[in-house]
Structures are given as structure tokens and as C-alpha cells.
Motif scaffolding. Structure first.
Motif, mmCIF file in Angstrom:
data_model
loop_
_atom_site.group_PDB
_atom_site.id
_atom_site.type_symbol
_atom_site.label_atom_id
_atom_site.label_comp_id
_atom_site.label_asym_id
_atom_site.label_seq_id
_atom_site.Cartn_x
_atom_site.Cartn_y
_atom_site.Cartn_z
ATOM 1 N N ARG A 244 -15.840 8.417 3.227
ATOM 2 C CA ARG A 244 -14.488 7.866 3.314
ATOM 3 C C ARG A 244 -14.410 6.937 4.520
ATOM 4 O O ARG A 244 -14.775 7.317 5.636
ATOM 5 N N GLU A 246 -11.890 4.695 6.758
ATOM 6 C CA GLU A 246 -10.486 4.397 7.053
ATOM 7 C C GLU A 246 -10.408 3.080 7.808
ATOM 8 O O GLU A 246 -10.943 2.956 8.917
ATOM 9 N N TRP A 273 -14.752 5.930 -0.726
ATOM 10 C CA TRP A 273 -13.293 5.925 -0.631
ATOM 11 C C TRP A 273 -12.924 5.040 0.546
ATOM 12 O O TRP A 273 -13.358 5.277 1.680
ATOM 13 N N GLU A 275 -9.766 3.556 2.642
ATOM 14 C CA GLU A 275 -8.329 3.632 2.910
ATOM 15 C C GLU A 275 -7.903 2.367 3.642
ATOM 16 O O GLU A 275 -8.343 2.122 4.771
ATOM 17 N N ASN A 277 -5.380 0.899 5.537
ATOM 18 C CA ASN A 277 -4.161 1.247 6.261
ATOM 19 C C ASN A 277 -3.617 0.106 7.120
ATOM 20 O O ASN A 277 -2.415 -0.086 7.207
ATOM 21 N N ARG A 302 -12.674 5.071 -4.886
ATOM 22 C CA ARG A 302 -11.235 5.168 -4.665
ATOM 23 C C ARG A 302 -10.817 4.156 -3.608
ATOM 24 O O ARG A 302 -11.479 4.015 -2.576
ATOM 25 N N THR A 304 -7.336 3.223 -1.474
ATOM 26 C CA THR A 304 -5.973 3.658 -1.169
ATOM 27 C C THR A 304 -5.338 2.606 -0.281
ATOM 28 O O THR A 304 -5.849 2.328 0.805
ATOM 29 N N ARG A 306 -2.118 1.353 1.919
ATOM 30 C CA ARG A 306 -0.838 1.710 2.546
ATOM 31 C C ARG A 306 -0.243 0.515 3.280
ATOM 32 O O ARG A 306 0.755 0.643 3.964
ATOM 33 N N GLU A 332 -10.615 4.818 -9.035
ATOM 34 C CA GLU A 332 -9.211 5.183 -8.793
ATOM 35 C C GLU A 332 -8.565 4.191 -7.836
ATOM 36 O O GLU A 332 -9.150 3.835 -6.824
ATOM 37 N N TRP A 334 -5.096 3.772 -5.644
ATOM 38 C CA TRP A 334 -3.860 4.406 -5.187
ATOM 39 C C TRP A 334 -3.116 3.424 -4.305
ATOM 40 O O TRP A 334 -3.662 2.956 -3.315
ATOM 41 N N VAL A 335 -1.875 3.188 -4.632
ATOM 42 C CA VAL A 335 -1.059 2.367 -3.751
ATOM 43 C C VAL A 335 0.110 3.228 -3.299
ATOM 44 O O VAL A 335 0.805 3.825 -4.110
ATOM 45 N N ASP A 336 0.258 3.300 -1.992
ATOM 46 C CA ASP A 336 1.226 4.229 -1.432
ATOM 47 C C ASP A 336 2.232 3.450 -0.583
ATOM 48 O O ASP A 336 1.933 3.078 0.553
#
Lengths: 406, 264
Positions: A244, A246, A273, A275, A277, A302, A304, A306, A332, A334-336
Motif C-alpha cells: 500500500r 500512501e 494499493w 491512496e 490523498n 486498488r 483510493t 481523497r 477496484e 474508490w473515490v471518497d
């Protein structure tokens, strides 16, 4: 405190992959080191070369070599002193009190039983630090080698790319041909600081009864770039990994390139993954997988988001060459809370195009050569931008493999 | 007979001889009893409406596609109908398709490297530059190529391949005027007459518009209609007739059939 948390997680199954029962053993590191890698046994030299580690250290800025429980060698070349630090994780923790702030901060110690085992019965691992502003043109190399059949490595690595630094690391995890079974548990925590650029290439080289559970966390600060290349071309009993990254800082970037050759009874579950951010962060993940024999390959990915101006792309492509093999692609997005974020994915599992094969045959290539050329290219597009020093070696390996696969 | 014996020393006078070729797919006949001869040094043009079987004929000669075929295809005196695509290519058949598949896994440069011993040589560089393909070398073969780029890349591959039987499917389709000049020059070079008889090549070119005739010395034209060759003759006369009466008119024209003779 860490030990207590770890103990509570000793029975905790991982989110993915077959569950393994690994005994909690005491590390039994022998205390010796070699002055020069020249003195290494020929067997070890050959095994490490397969994973990209050059024991003559030509074109390398520094080296770390661990066999079983023991760190045999660590060195930074003269020209790079003051730019790179390489040492065992134990030595680094003793030398730098601040390292505690990096230890188990990016991968939770109680993530699952494997992280717990690394904390409670860890036997080595490396600390690599690229100092602020350093431009390290030649790769740093590391090799984690297992020579004891039925043994295991439970290593913890920390890599810190300080502000504005620029480097690439080639790391091989490998075994000698005598090793038929065993375990490799590896925790790796990466810290890519402001404006730093780090390329990390990992070559895995295992055996048919070997289980592997890497656990990886990466933090990228503003304007930092992290590129991860992962290559698995040999059989394994099972491997499961889901690193992952970040992207914490603004304009941070990460890219994962993965090529996997699933063969024999390999059970492979790999993902990445990212992220997103920070503002204007960019993430990209590309994987290419082949499946033959009875191999089962799971490709996860994935993204993600943000942050509103984040952008990411995920691409998994696979080809199967046997009726008994399996492939799953699970992308995958993901939108947050970031409606302007832009994430895309492409997943495809399919055969070599017959139309393309016929086209190449009409140019005089045999069917075998045509299919091999396509497979080789298919894999190679998965790892664009590989360190030059590895490219020739890998091209040779891929050519041989492309013939074998179909 | 004397003349024929002399020709035996350098191979057959006829480069391509097709006899009673029938091609079908899924139980449907696409080509019916095609017979056709192209002598060494000659270029023939294949005309016909869409769906008449022109492309299938070129693919069948190359051995491509999942067709059922019967009949005979002789190249330079050798039966090739039972051979694989690559074996036909190595014996000298070269085909430029109208629409070629995109191959993202292989760059154009990579393909040329596999094809040609001469990769990196001056001869190869000259061929690449003559078709203005240098900037395409690091791109996947046919991946997002424009019409002109695709045709130029096809012509380049044929120049590297140096086939003795050149098959080209609609060299001018989807190509602007500037590119037609470049492609026409390449075709001219591929089919260049030679003083040495054994180096003489032969060509079969599909064209809709006839523009490419400005670059080719076309010796003969054949009209393909519903899977059959319905008439053969002087290519420019054929174009004129088709312009006037359409393909169906051509099918019913006894005069042209006489003019062209039944050599095929």
C-alpha cells in the motif's frame, strides 16, 4: 508494547491468500561476516545473481547481503560514502534512536500473524537510507538469501529516501537450488520524503514448496516519486502480497509495475494499493501475468482518491496457457469525497490474438517465434522504465520464458 | 518448347498459377473455381465490388484466415497450397493487408529486427527513411497508426521482406495524396523490372480507384464478381468500362471477355 500487540495477533489470519501455520521460532543468527563478496561460496554467488545481485559489485553503489539469519556483508562504495547508508536493521535501531519513529509506523505490527511473527521472531533485514539531496546514479543492491531447506527468513526492512534524494534499489529474494521448502516473511517500510525519487525493483526467485508473505507500506511526501517494479518468474507454492502506497504529500506520485509468470502449482495473489490523498497526486499500476500448468493467479489493484484533483490508472492484463490454470483480475476504484478525482481501470484476460500471429507469420516468423515475440512484448510492456542494468538480464529471461510458456 | 526449356533453368515463366481454387468458410463458398496466372515480371490488378472476394483471394494465396480451400496454388513451379503462412512467406509471398491488426506487444522496430538480418545497416535505414517510418519504430505495430502510417509501415515491411510475389490490398485506401506518392514509389520499387529474368517479380494489387495505376505498370486486370473471375483484360479499358456500366455491366460484356481472352 509492540511485542504485546504482536502476540495478540499471532492467530490473526491475513485478509487474502491461503492461511499458513508457521511456528514461532527463536532466531539463531550466527555471528560472522565476510570481508568481501569474492569469498562467498560459488553456490551463493550463482543464486544471488539470478535475483539481480552482482557479487562483483560492478555498477553498484552499495550492497547488503543476508544469508538465512545472518548478515554476511554490507558496504557502501567509496564514491557514495556520505550519500548512502546501508546496515542491518538491528544496527540501525541501535545507532539511530529516531528510527523508532519509522519502525512499524507504516505497516501495523498486528496486521496479521505474519507481521506478528516478524516482530516476535525477526531475524534480520536491512536499513537503507539515501541522504538529503544525494544523487545516487548506480543502483544499491540487496539480497536476502535462504540456504537452509525448511528454514525461514522473517525480515524487517526500512528504506528512507531523504528530501531531494534520487536513487534506485535492486533487491533480490532468493534461495539456493538445494532449498525445496520454507517461508519468507518480509516487512518493508518505505519513506519517500519531499522531492525524493526512489525506484525499487524486486526480483523473487523461489521454489515449488515455498511460501512467501511480504508486507509493505510506503509513504510519499510532497513532490516525491516512488516506482516499484516486481518480477516473479519462478514457481512458488504460495505468495500473497498487497503493498500500500500512501501519497500523503501534494503532487506525490507512485507507480507499480508487476510481471508474474504463474507456473506449476503456484498460488499467486498480488496487488497494489495506491491512496491518493494529497493534491494533484498521480498513481499508476500496471500488471502483466501469465498462467500455465495448474497455476492460480489473482491480480488485485486498488486506487483510493481523497483529493479532488487526484488522477490514477490501473491496468491488469493476463494470458492463460493451460486449461488447469486460473486467473482473476480484481481492479477496484474508490473515490471518497472527491467528486473531481479521475480514476480509470482496464482489465483483460485473453489469449494471444490469432490475427496478430498470422500477421507476423506472413512476415516469415514461425508460429512459435510469433507467439513468443507477442508474449515477451506483453510482459515487457509491464515494466517500462526498468533500471538499465537489469534490462538485458531480464530480456534474456523473458525470451526463454516466452518460449516455455506456450 | 525450346523457349520453355530455357526458362526451366531460371524457374517457371509463370510466377503464380492458381487452378480451380475454391475457398469457403462456414459452408459458404467465397471463391469459386478461380484460375489465374501471373507471369514473371507482370503486375495484375484485381477489381470488384465490396464483398466479391478480393481480399479473401489474397489471404488464401498467403494461407491466412480460417478458410477451407481446394484447388492448386503454384508459386514459381512449386505447389504451396498445403504450406503454412510462414513457409509461404519464406518462399517469397508477401502480402500488405488493407487493415492490419494492431500489435501493442511488438514495436515496428522490433518486428523489423526479427525480420531482417540487415537491421541497423545503411540499407535498412534507407528503406525506413524512404517511407518516412523512423518515428514509428518505437511504437507498437499498427497501434493508433493513421491510414497513411499503416500503409507506409506495410510497404516498409514488404521492402524488407523482398518477396517475389507481391500482394497488395488497396494501397490507396484511407491515404492522402502526399502519402499515395510515397506508397506508389515503394510499390514501383517492389515490382521494379529487372534485366535478370530470375529476379523478375510479380504482383497482384487490389484497387478500387485506379489511382495506383499511375505508379504501376499494370499488365492485366481481372474483375472478380460473386467469387468468380468474370473477365480479364487491359486494366485501363476495364476501369473505363466499369466507370460506364458498373461491375454488373462488366459481367455481361462479351466483348471484353473476348479481348481479355480466357487465359485465366
Amino acid at each position: 508494547m509492540l511485542a504485546e500487540k504482536a502476540r495478540r495477533a499471532l492467530e490473526k489470519k491475513a485478509a487474502y491468500g491461503p492461511d499458513l501455520q508457521i511456528p514461532l521460532v527463536e532466531p539463531h543468527g550466527e555471528d560472522f561476516a565476510v570481508e568481501s563478496l569474492d569469498n562467498l561460496d560459488k553456490r551463493l554467488k550463482e543464486a544471488s545473481l539470478l535475483s539481480g545481485f552482482k557479487t562483483d559489485e560492478s555498477d553498484r553503489s552499495g550492497s547488503f547481503f543476508q544469508k538465512d539469519d545472518t548478515v554476511l556483508y554490507q558496504k557502501v562504495q567509496e564514491a557514495y560514502r556520505g550519500q548512502v547508508e546501508i546496515m542491518s536493521i538491528e544496527a540501525a535501531l541501535a545507532q539511530y534512536p529516531w528510527l523508532k519513529e519509522y519502525y512499524w509506523r507504516n505497516v501495523p505490527v498486528d496486521m496479521d500473524k505474519y507481521t506478528a511473527l516478524v516482530e516476535l521472531s525477526g531475524n534480520g533485514g536491512y536499513f537503507i537510507r539515501i541522504l538529503p539531496g544525494a544523487r545516487v546514479e548506480q543502483p544499491i543492491q540487496s539480497c536476502l538469501l535462504l540456504d537452509e531447506s525448511g528454514g525461514s527468513q522473517r525480515v524487517h526492512n526500512i528504506i528512507v529516501a531523504e528530501e531531494g534524494s534520487h536513487a534506485q534499489i535492486i533487491t533480490g529474494c532468493t534461495i539456493t537450488p538445494e532449498v525445496k521448502e520454507g517461508y519468507h516473511l518480509g516487512v518493508s517500510e518505505f519513506y519517500v520524503k519531499k522531492g525524493a525519487h526512489l525506484t525499487f525493483t524486486m526480483i523473487h526467485n523461489w521454489a515449488e514448496n515455498f511460501h512467501v508473505r511480504p508486507r509493505t507500506g510506503i509513504v510519499v511526501e510532497e513532490d516525491g516519486t516512488f516506482i516499484n517494479n516486481y518480477i516473479l518468474l519462478k514457481p512458488v507454492r504460495s505468495i500473497q502480497s498487497y503493498p500500500r502506497a500512501e501519497l500523503r504529500g501534494d503532487r506525490a506520485r507512485a507507480r507499480f509495475n508487476t510481471i508474474v509468470y504463474g507456473q506449476r502449482d503456484s498460488e499467486i495473489d498480488l496487488g497494489s494499493w495506491i491512496e491518493l490523498n494529497g493534491r494533484e497526486t498521480r498513481g499508476e499500476s500496471l500488471s502483466r501475468a501469465l498462467g500455465t500448468d495448474r497455476a492460480r493467479v489473482m491480480m488485485r489493484g486498488r486506487l483510493t482518491a481523497r483529493s479532488n484533483d487526484a488522477r490514477g490508472h490501473l491496468e491488469c492484463r493476463g494470458m492463460l496457457f493451460s486449461r488447469e490454470s486460473q486467473m482473476n483480475a480484481v481492479p477496484e476504484l474508490w473515490v471518497d469525497g472527491a467528486p473531481q478525482a479521475d480514476l480509470t481501470h482496464e482489465a483483460a484476460v485473453g489469449p494471444v490474438s490469432e490475427e496478430a500471429v498470422e500477421y507476423l507469420m506472413s512476415r516469415g516468423l514461425s508460429r512459435d517465434d510469433a507467439v513468443s515475440a507477442i508474449i515477451q512484448g506483453f510482459l515487457q510492456t509491464g515494466i517500462q522504465g526498468l533500471p538499465e542494468v537489469l534490462e538485458n538480464m531480464l530480456t534474456g529471461a523473458l525470451a526463454a520464458m516466452s518460449r516455455e510458456a506456450h | 518448347m525450346i523457349c520453355r526449356d530455357a526458362n526451366l533453368l531460371i524457374g517457371d515463366v509463370v510466377m503464380l498459377k492458381i487452378h480451380n481454387l475454391t475457398v469457403s468458410t462456414g459452408g459458404k463458398e467465397i471463391l469459386k473455381d478461380i484460375s489465374l496466372e501471373i507471369p514473371r515480371g507482370e503486375t495484375h490488378i484485381l477489381l470488384g465490388p465490396n464483398g466479391s472476394g478480393k481480399t479473401t483471394l489474397l489471404k488464401a494465396i498467403m494461407g491466412m484466415g480460417s478458410f477451407q480451400t481446394s484447388g492448386s496454388i503454384m508459386l514459381d513451379g512449386e505447389e504451396i497450397s498445403g504450406l503454412g503462412i510462414d513457409e509461404r512467406a519464406r518462399r517469397g509471398v508477401g502480402l500488405a493487408l488493407q487493415r492490419s491488426p494492431a500489435i501493442p506487444e511488438l514495436t515496428l522496430g522490433g518486428l523489423l529486427k526479427i525480420m531482417g538480418q540487415e537491421y541497423g545497416s545503411g540499407a535498412m535505414a534507407e528503406k525506413i527513411d524512404s517511407l518516412n517510418c523512423r518515428y514509428l519504430l518505437n511504437r507498437g505495430v499498427n497501434v493508433n497508426f493513421s491510414g497513411g502510417e499503416m500503409k507506409r509501415s506495410e510497404m516498409l515491411q514488404l521492402l524488407v521482406q523482398e518477396p517475389k510475389l507481391v500482394l497488395v490490398d488497396e494501397p490507396e485506401s484511407g491515404v492522402d495524396l502526399e502519402n499515395i506518392v510515397v506508397i506508389g514509389e515503394a510499390l514501383r520499387r517492389l515490382l521494379k523490372p529487372s534485366r535478370e529474368k530470375e529476379k523478375e517479380r510479380a504482383g497482384l494489387v487490389i484497387t478500387h480507384t485506379g489511382h495506383i495505376l499511375d505508379y504501376l505498370n499494370a499488365d492485366k486486370g481481372h474483375v472478380l464478381l460473386h467469387g468468380k473471375i468474370v473477365c480479364s483484360g487491359n486494366p485501363r479499358d476495364l476501369f473505363e468500362e466499369i466507370g460506364r456500366h458498373g461491375f454488373e455491366g462488366c459481367a455481361n460484356c462479351p466483348e471484353l471477355q473476348l479481348k481479355g481472352g480466357q487465359s485465366c
